[in-house]
Design a protein around this motif. Structure first.
Motif, PDB file in Angstrom:
ATOM      1  N   ASP A 100      -0.686  -5.375  10.022  1.00 36.45           N
ATOM      2  CA  ASP A 100      -0.778  -4.852   8.649  1.00 36.45           C
ATOM      3  C   ASP A 100      -1.880  -5.549   7.851  1.00 36.45           C
ATOM      4  O   ASP A 100      -2.517  -4.935   7.000  1.00 36.45           O
ATOM      5  CB  ASP A 100       0.577  -4.836   7.909  1.00 36.45           C
ATOM      6  N   VAL A 101      -2.151  -6.812   8.171  1.00 34.53           N
ATOM      7  CA  VAL A 101      -3.260  -7.500   7.473  1.00 34.53           C
ATOM      8  C   VAL A 101      -4.598  -6.862   7.860  1.00 34.53           C
ATOM      9  O   VAL A 101      -5.512  -6.751   7.044  1.00 34.53           O
ATOM     10  CB  VAL A 101      -3.256  -9.018   7.787  1.00 34.53           C
ATOM     11  N   LYS A 102      -4.657  -6.368   9.103  1.00 32.25           N
ATOM     12  CA  LYS A 102      -5.897  -5.708   9.548  1.00 32.25           C
ATOM     13  C   LYS A 102      -6.199  -4.441   8.752  1.00 32.25           C
ATOM     14  O   LYS A 102      -7.300  -3.911   8.809  1.00 32.25           O
ATOM     15  CB  LYS A 102      -5.806  -5.360  11.033  1.00 32.25           C
ATOM     16  N   ARG A 103      -5.189  -3.927   8.042  1.00 28.71           N
ATOM     17  CA  ARG A 103      -5.428  -2.748   7.202  1.00 28.71           C
ATOM     18  C   ARG A 103      -6.140  -3.112   5.907  1.00 28.71           C
ATOM     19  O   ARG A 103      -6.564  -2.240   5.154  1.00 28.71           O
ATOM     20  CB  ARG A 103      -4.098  -2.084   6.821  1.00 28.71           C
ATOM     21  N   GLU A 104      -6.186  -4.400   5.587  1.00 26.23           N
ATOM     22  CA  GLU A 104      -6.818  -4.814   4.331  1.00 26.23           C
ATOM     23  C   GLU A 104      -8.335  -4.877   4.526  1.00 26.23           C
ATOM     24  O   GLU A 104      -8.815  -4.990   5.655  1.00 26.23           O
ATOM     25  CB  GLU A 104      -6.223  -6.148   3.873  1.00 26.23           C
ATOM     26  N   PRO A 105      -9.116  -4.802   3.430  1.00 28.90           N
ATOM     27  CA  PRO A 105     -10.577  -4.704   3.600  1.00 28.90           C
ATOM     28  C   PRO A 105     -11.150  -5.924   4.315  1.00 28.90           C
ATOM     29  O   PRO A 105     -10.872  -7.066   3.934  1.00 28.90           O
ATOM     30  CB  PRO A 105     -11.102  -4.642   2.168  1.00 28.90           C
ATOM     31  N   PHE A 106     -11.931  -5.642   5.317  1.00 30.35           N
ATOM     32  CA  PHE A 106     -12.554  -6.678   6.130  1.00 30.35           C
ATOM     33  C   PHE A 106     -13.350  -7.647   5.249  1.00 30.35           C
ATOM     34  O   PHE A 106     -13.286  -8.872   5.403  1.00 30.35           O
ATOM     35  CB  PHE A 106     -13.467  -5.956   7.118  1.00 30.35           C
ATOM     36  N   GLY A 107     -14.088  -7.072   4.319  1.00 29.66           N
ATOM     37  CA  GLY A 107     -14.935  -7.885   3.438  1.00 29.66           C
ATOM     38  C   GLY A 107     -14.136  -8.842   2.557  1.00 29.66           C
ATOM     39  O   GLY A 107     -14.667  -9.837   2.064  1.00 29.66           O
ATOM     40  N   ALA A 108     -12.858  -8.559   2.370  1.00 27.95           N
ATOM     41  CA  ALA A 108     -12.027  -9.425   1.535  1.00 27.95           C
ATOM     42  C   ALA A 108     -11.406 -10.560   2.351  1.00 27.95           C
ATOM     43  O   ALA A 108     -10.817 -11.486   1.797  1.00 27.95           O
ATOM     44  CB  ALA A 108     -10.923  -8.608   0.874  1.00 27.95           C
ATOM     45  N   CYS A 149       2.765  -8.997 -13.703  1.00 28.92           N
ATOM     46  CA  CYS A 149       1.928  -7.828 -14.000  1.00 28.92           C
ATOM     47  C   CYS A 149       2.056  -6.825 -12.860  1.00 28.92           C
ATOM     48  O   CYS A 149       2.054  -7.223 -11.694  1.00 28.92           O
ATOM     49  CB  CYS A 149       0.450  -8.219 -14.122  1.00 28.92           C
ATOM     50  N   LYS A 150       2.117  -5.554 -13.209  1.00 30.75           N
ATOM     51  CA  LYS A 150       2.122  -4.529 -12.157  1.00 30.75           C
ATOM     52  C   LYS A 150       0.677  -4.260 -11.763  1.00 30.75           C
ATOM     53  O   LYS A 150      -0.149  -3.912 -12.614  1.00 30.75           O
ATOM     54  CB  LYS A 150       2.780  -3.246 -12.678  1.00 30.75           C
ATOM     55  N   ILE A 151       0.373  -4.438 -10.483  1.00 29.69           N
ATOM     56  CA  ILE A 151      -0.996  -4.284  -9.999  1.00 29.69           C
ATOM     57  C   ILE A 151      -1.008  -3.194  -8.928  1.00 29.69           C
ATOM     58  O   ILE A 151      -0.340  -3.325  -7.888  1.00 29.69           O
ATOM     59  CB  ILE A 151      -1.508  -5.624  -9.394  1.00 29.69           C
ATOM     60  N   PHE A 152      -1.745  -2.131  -9.191  1.00 26.10           N
ATOM     61  CA  PHE A 152      -1.845  -1.049  -8.213  1.00 26.10           C
ATOM     62  C   PHE A 152      -2.769  -1.485  -7.073  1.00 26.10           C
ATOM     63  O   PHE A 152      -3.818  -2.100  -7.328  1.00 26.10           O
ATOM     64  CB  PHE A 152      -2.350   0.233  -8.877  1.00 26.10           C
ATOM     65  N   VAL A 153      -2.359  -1.202  -5.858  1.00 23.95           N
ATOM     66  CA  VAL A 153      -3.175  -1.598  -4.703  1.00 23.95           C
ATOM     67  C   VAL A 153      -3.274  -0.461  -3.692  1.00 23.95           C
ATOM     68  O   VAL A 153      -2.344   0.332  -3.538  1.00 23.95           O
ATOM     69  CB  VAL A 153      -2.605  -2.845  -3.978  1.00 23.95           C
ATOM     70  N   ASP A 154      -4.395  -0.394  -3.019  1.00 21.56           N
ATOM     71  CA  ASP A 154      -4.558   0.496  -1.875  1.00 21.56           C
ATOM     72  C   ASP A 154      -5.585  -0.132  -0.946  1.00 21.56           C
ATOM     73  O   ASP A 154      -6.006  -1.269  -1.190  1.00 21.56           O
ATOM     74  CB  ASP A 154      -4.933   1.922  -2.319  1.00 21.56           C
ATOM     75  N   GLU A 155      -5.991   0.619   0.073  1.00 16.19           N
ATOM     76  CA  GLU A 155      -6.844   0.006   1.112  1.00 16.19           C
ATOM     77  C   GLU A 155      -8.217  -0.444   0.606  1.00 16.19           C
ATOM     78  O   GLU A 155      -8.974  -1.055   1.326  1.00 16.19           O
ATOM     79  CB  GLU A 155      -6.979   0.919   2.346  1.00 16.19           C
ATOM     80  N   ARG A 156      -8.528  -0.178  -0.657  1.00 14.49           N
ATOM     81  CA  ARG A 156      -9.797  -0.651  -1.223  1.00 14.49           C
ATOM     82  C   ARG A 156      -9.761  -2.143  -1.535  1.00 14.49           C
ATOM     83  O   ARG A 156     -10.795  -2.765  -1.711  1.00 14.49           O
ATOM     84  CB  ARG A 156     -10.108   0.090  -2.535  1.00 14.49           C
ATOM     85  N   VAL A 157      -8.542  -2.721  -1.667  1.00 16.65           N
ATOM     86  CA  VAL A 157      -8.444  -4.126  -2.120  1.00 16.65           C
ATOM     87  C   VAL A 157      -7.417  -4.932  -1.325  1.00 16.65           C
ATOM     88  O   VAL A 157      -6.476  -4.380  -0.751  1.00 16.65           O
ATOM     89  CB  VAL A 157      -8.050  -4.207  -3.622  1.00 16.65           C
ATOM     90  N   TYR A 182       0.854  -1.199   0.000  1.00 19.59           N
ATOM     91  CA  TYR A 182       0.000   0.000   0.000  1.00 19.59           C
ATOM     92  C   TYR A 182       0.891   1.251   0.000  1.00 19.59           C
ATOM     93  O   TYR A 182       0.614   2.214  -0.704  1.00 19.59           O
ATOM     94  CB  TYR A 182      -0.903   0.055   1.231  1.00 19.59           C
ATOM     95  N   ALA A 183       1.950   1.209   0.808  1.00 17.06           N
ATOM     96  CA  ALA A 183       2.842   2.376   0.890  1.00 17.06           C
ATOM     97  C   ALA A 183       3.481   2.639  -0.474  1.00 17.06           C
ATOM     98  O   ALA A 183       3.601   3.788  -0.902  1.00 17.06           O
ATOM     99  CB  ALA A 183       3.904   2.153   1.959  1.00 17.06           C
ATOM    100  N   ALA A 184       3.886   1.572  -1.144  1.00 18.91           N
ATOM    101  CA  ALA A 184       4.508   1.732  -2.465  1.00 18.91           C
ATOM    102  C   ALA A 184       3.450   2.035  -3.528  1.00 18.91           C
ATOM    103  O   ALA A 184       3.743   2.653  -4.549  1.00 18.91           O
ATOM    104  CB  ALA A 184       5.265   0.465  -2.843  1.00 18.91           C
ATOM    105  N   GLY A 185       2.226   1.546  -3.307  1.00 17.38           N
ATOM    106  CA  GLY A 185       1.136   1.802  -4.245  1.00 17.38           C
ATOM    107  C   GLY A 185       0.904   0.685  -5.243  1.00 17.38           C
ATOM    108  O   GLY A 185      -0.024   0.747  -6.046  1.00 17.38           O
TER     109      GLY A 185
END
Ligand code: GLN
Length: 263
Positions: free
Chosen positions: A184-192, A59-67, A49-52
């Motif tokens: 840090d896993v707790k920062r990921e979406p609960f629903g996921a 494949c380069k996959i953009f990630v943030d707290e939405r996924v 998430y910090a790196a984005g």
């Protein structure tokens, strides 16, 4: 690549080799990027998430707290699907990716299987937005149809649609374990993450409903949690709808991927 190097490549948009060979000073923008990333990391955000972004099967996959952040064991699942499809040698392969998140599975499949037509669904609108962006970045948006819908609704709405492969890395953490996850896993979406009681509630839904949505010889591929292989096998057998149940191991030798063929 260690964490520091990863953030440097992210801040400068350079490969590790570029960084080592050039040994150059960071530009002021890059310096700012790098400091922000280090700061976010120091506040407990996951590295990706910090790196984005992260890498998933090249494949380069953009990630943030939405996924959810794509994981290496999911790469193994995608590799197994690619092997299977190449072996079957079908002219056009229709694939459904359930809970696409960042779109990583759908995108890696589209990149590696030229004749694949993929439908990727997610109940989170945020995830679909990011997954679409990722598919465009990876130049496979023309072969992936993204739909913002829950699996339950998709099953009802699309009864006649049939797939060769249904794949999912569903939420499978047992609800009682959710509080004990690393910070840090707790920062990921609960629903996921939340797989309900025993962690297999969603796995069960996917197994039961997928049999009606598969073509002849169609297959499911699911990622499962640690020690869920017996439960998953039981659920699959109880449906009487599948044959050829197979498990694949993750990098530490645990059965973390299950596949089965519809009868
Ligand atoms: N399909 C995505 C992945 O494999 C997201 C999965 C999820 O959100 N449970 O990483």
């Amino acid at each position: 690549m260690n964490e520091e190097e990863f953030l440097l490549t992210a801040a400068t948009n350079c490969s590790k080799t570029d960084i080592i060979l050039n040994r150059r000073k960071l530009s002021s923008d890059e310096e700012v990027n790098y400091r922000i990333m280090k700061y976010r990391r120091s506040k407990g955000e996951p590295l990706q998430y910090a790196a984005g972004f992260t890498e998933f099967l090249g494949c380069k996959i953009f990630v943030d707290e939405r996924v959810l952040i794509p994981r290496p064991e999911t790469e193994i699942m995608v590799e197994k699907i690619i092997e299977q499809i190449k072996q079957n040698n079908i002219s056009e392969v229709n694939i459904l990716d359930v809970g696409t998140g960042s779109g990583n599975i759908a995108i890696a499949l589209a990149k590696n299987i030229k004749n694949a037509e993929i439908t990727a669904i997610d109940k989170s609108k945020d995830s679909i937005d990011l997954a679409k962006y990722n598919s465009e970045y990876n130049l496979v948006n023309d072969r992936i149809k993204f739909i913002n819908v829950s699996f339950e609704n998709y099953v009802v709405q699309n009864n006649p649609l049939k797939f060769d492969i249904i794949v999912s890395n569903p939420p499978y953490i047992p609800e009682n374990d959710l509080n004990n996850l690393p910070d840090d896993v707790k920062r990921e979406p609960f629903g996921a993450l939340n797989g309900g009681k025993n962690g297999v509630e969603i796995i069960e839904k996917i197994i039961i409903n997928s049999s009606k949505m598969l073509k002849e010889n169609g297959m499911i591929f699911l990622e499962i949690g640690d020690n869920q292989n017996d439960l998953a096998e039981e659920i699959i057998k109880n449906t009487n709808a599948y044959k050829n149940i197979r498990f694949f191991l993750d990098y530490v030798g645990t059965r973390r991927i299950v596949s089965a063929e519809v009868r």
